[in-house]
Design a protein around this motif. Sequence first.
Motif, PDB file in Angstrom:
ATOM      1  N   SER A 154     -10.671   4.388  -8.180  1.00 46.41           N
ATOM      2  CA  SER A 154     -10.202   4.624  -9.547  1.00 46.41           C
ATOM      3  C   SER A 154      -9.723   3.317 -10.167  1.00 46.41           C
ATOM      4  N   HIS A 155      -9.098   3.448 -11.309  1.00 46.75           N
ATOM      5  CA  HIS A 155      -8.542   2.281 -11.971  1.00 46.75           C
ATOM      6  C   HIS A 155      -7.213   1.876 -11.354  1.00 46.75           C
ATOM      7  N   ASP A 156      -6.639   2.745 -10.526  1.00 44.66           N
ATOM      8  CA  ASP A 156      -5.404   2.391  -9.833  1.00 44.66           C
ATOM      9  C   ASP A 156      -5.706   1.285  -8.843  1.00 44.66           C
ATOM     10  N   ARG A 157      -4.783   0.360  -8.718  1.00 45.30           N
ATOM     11  CA  ARG A 157      -4.967  -0.700  -7.750  1.00 45.30           C
ATOM     12  C   ARG A 157      -3.622  -1.257  -7.327  1.00 45.30           C
ATOM     13  N   ALA A 158      -3.604  -1.764  -6.110  1.00 51.23           N
ATOM     14  CA  ALA A 158      -2.458  -2.497  -5.606  1.00 51.23           C
ATOM     15  C   ALA A 158      -2.790  -3.975  -5.783  1.00 51.23           C
ATOM     16  N   VAL A 159      -1.791  -4.792  -6.023  1.00 52.88           N
ATOM     17  CA  VAL A 159      -2.051  -6.189  -6.333  1.00 52.88           C
ATOM     18  C   VAL A 159      -0.979  -7.093  -5.724  1.00 52.88           C
ATOM     19  N   LEU A 160      -1.408  -8.277  -5.313  1.00 52.76           N
ATOM     20  CA  LEU A 160      -0.496  -9.340  -4.905  1.00 52.76           C
ATOM     21  C   LEU A 160      -0.843 -10.537  -5.774  1.00 52.76           C
ATOM     22  N   THR A 198       4.151  -8.400  -5.182  1.00 50.16           N
ATOM     23  CA  THR A 198       3.256  -7.369  -4.671  1.00 50.16           C
ATOM     24  C   THR A 198       3.618  -6.068  -5.354  1.00 50.16           C
ATOM     25  N   GLU A 199       2.602  -5.361  -5.833  1.00 48.32           N
ATOM     26  CA  GLU A 199       2.858  -4.091  -6.511  1.00 48.32           C
ATOM     27  C   GLU A 199       1.862  -3.036  -6.038  1.00 48.32           C
ATOM     28  N   VAL A 200       2.414  -1.912  -5.592  1.00 45.49           N
ATOM     29  CA  VAL A 200       1.610  -0.767  -5.183  1.00 45.49           C
ATOM     30  C   VAL A 200       2.069   0.419  -6.036  1.00 45.49           C
ATOM     31  N   PRO A 201       1.149   1.123  -6.698  1.00 42.75           N
ATOM     32  CA  PRO A 201       1.554   2.280  -7.509  1.00 42.75           C
ATOM     33  C   PRO A 201       2.374   3.279  -6.689  1.00 42.75           C
ATOM     34  N   ASP A 202       3.348   3.896  -7.335  1.00 40.54           N
ATOM     35  CA  ASP A 202       4.259   4.829  -6.661  1.00 40.54           C
ATOM     36  C   ASP A 202       3.547   5.845  -5.783  1.00 40.54           C
ATOM     37  N   ALA A 203       2.461   6.411  -6.276  1.00 41.12           N
ATOM     38  CA  ALA A 203       1.754   7.476  -5.551  1.00 41.12           C
ATOM     39  C   ALA A 203       1.152   6.993  -4.229  1.00 41.12           C
ATOM     40  N   TYR A 204       1.036   5.681  -4.055  1.00 40.29           N
ATOM     41  CA  TYR A 204       0.392   5.135  -2.870  1.00 40.29           C
ATOM     42  C   TYR A 204       1.360   4.407  -1.931  1.00 40.29           C
ATOM     43  N   ARG A 205       2.630   4.365  -2.290  1.00 41.96           N
ATOM     44  CA  ARG A 205       3.603   3.619  -1.487  1.00 41.96           C
ATOM     45  C   ARG A 205       3.835   4.275  -0.140  1.00 41.96           C
ATOM     46  N   GLY A 206       4.220   3.454   0.831  1.00 41.69           N
ATOM     47  CA  GLY A 206       4.521   3.953   2.164  1.00 41.69           C
ATOM     48  C   GLY A 206       3.292   4.206   3.025  1.00 41.69           C
ATOM     49  N   ARG A 207       2.138   3.710   2.621  1.00 37.94           N
ATOM     50  CA  ARG A 207       0.890   3.935   3.362  1.00 37.94           C
ATOM     51  C   ARG A 207       0.328   2.663   3.982  1.00 37.94           C
ATOM     52  N   GLY A 208       1.087   1.575   3.939  1.00 37.49           N
ATOM     53  CA  GLY A 208       0.628   0.333   4.554  1.00 37.49           C
ATOM     54  C   GLY A 208      -0.320  -0.483   3.708  1.00 37.49           C
ATOM     55  N   ILE A 209      -0.445  -0.161   2.436  1.00 35.79           N
ATOM     56  CA  ILE A 209      -1.388  -0.880   1.577  1.00 35.79           C
ATOM     57  C   ILE A 209      -0.927  -2.311   1.328  1.00 35.79           C
ATOM     58  N   ALA A 210       0.360  -2.506   1.091  1.00 34.13           N
ATOM     59  CA  ALA A 210       0.877  -3.857   0.846  1.00 34.13           C
ATOM     60  C   ALA A 210       0.630  -4.767   2.041  1.00 34.13           C
ATOM     61  N   LYS A 211       0.688  -4.200   3.235  1.00 35.92           N
ATOM     62  CA  LYS A 211       0.439  -4.991   4.455  1.00 35.92           C
ATOM     63  C   LYS A 211      -0.984  -5.558   4.427  1.00 35.92           C
ATOM     64  N   HIS A 212      -1.926  -4.805   3.896  1.00 37.59           N
ATOM     65  CA  HIS A 212      -3.302  -5.285   3.800  1.00 37.59           C
ATOM     66  C   HIS A 212      -3.415  -6.440   2.816  1.00 37.59           C
ATOM     67  N   LEU A 213      -2.601  -6.417   1.765  1.00 36.52           N
ATOM     68  CA  LEU A 213      -2.611  -7.529   0.819  1.00 36.52           C
ATOM     69  C   LEU A 213      -2.053  -8.798   1.467  1.00 36.52           C
TER      70      LEU A 213
END
Length: 117
Positions: free
Chosen positions: A34-40, A55-70
């Motif tokens: 989708s247009h949602d994205r996490a960004v560093l 680093t910003e991860v949309p609220d709906a996706y937080r706590g899933r380890g996405i920032a760690k991938h960035l």
Amino acid sequence: MAQSAHFNVLDLNTSIRVEHDRQRRQFTVRLNGSHDRAVLLYEYVGKRTVDLQHTEVPDAYRGRGIAKHLAKVPSNNHSAAMDFVVEEGLKAHLTCWYIQKYVKENPQPQYLECILH
């Protein structure tokens, strides 16, 4: 009984792919196509020095380890922020609190050598 649709849920079967946009100076993860994205975001603050700013991860996706991938992609196929710093021979300021936390929890020598205090 109506069921609610969950459009803002990351499909756990989908591999997380980090993209590096050098022109915009950012690493991104598209979420569910989708247009949602996490960004560093980062910025060059000198010829060979970057500031890993935010680093910003949309609220709906937080706590899933996405920032760690960035911060660091767990495969050799992609490069994320810390690998980018190491591979390019850069020095880094860590303004972003999450990247500070990540490096503290993953004190790899190659990362520690690149960090400016």
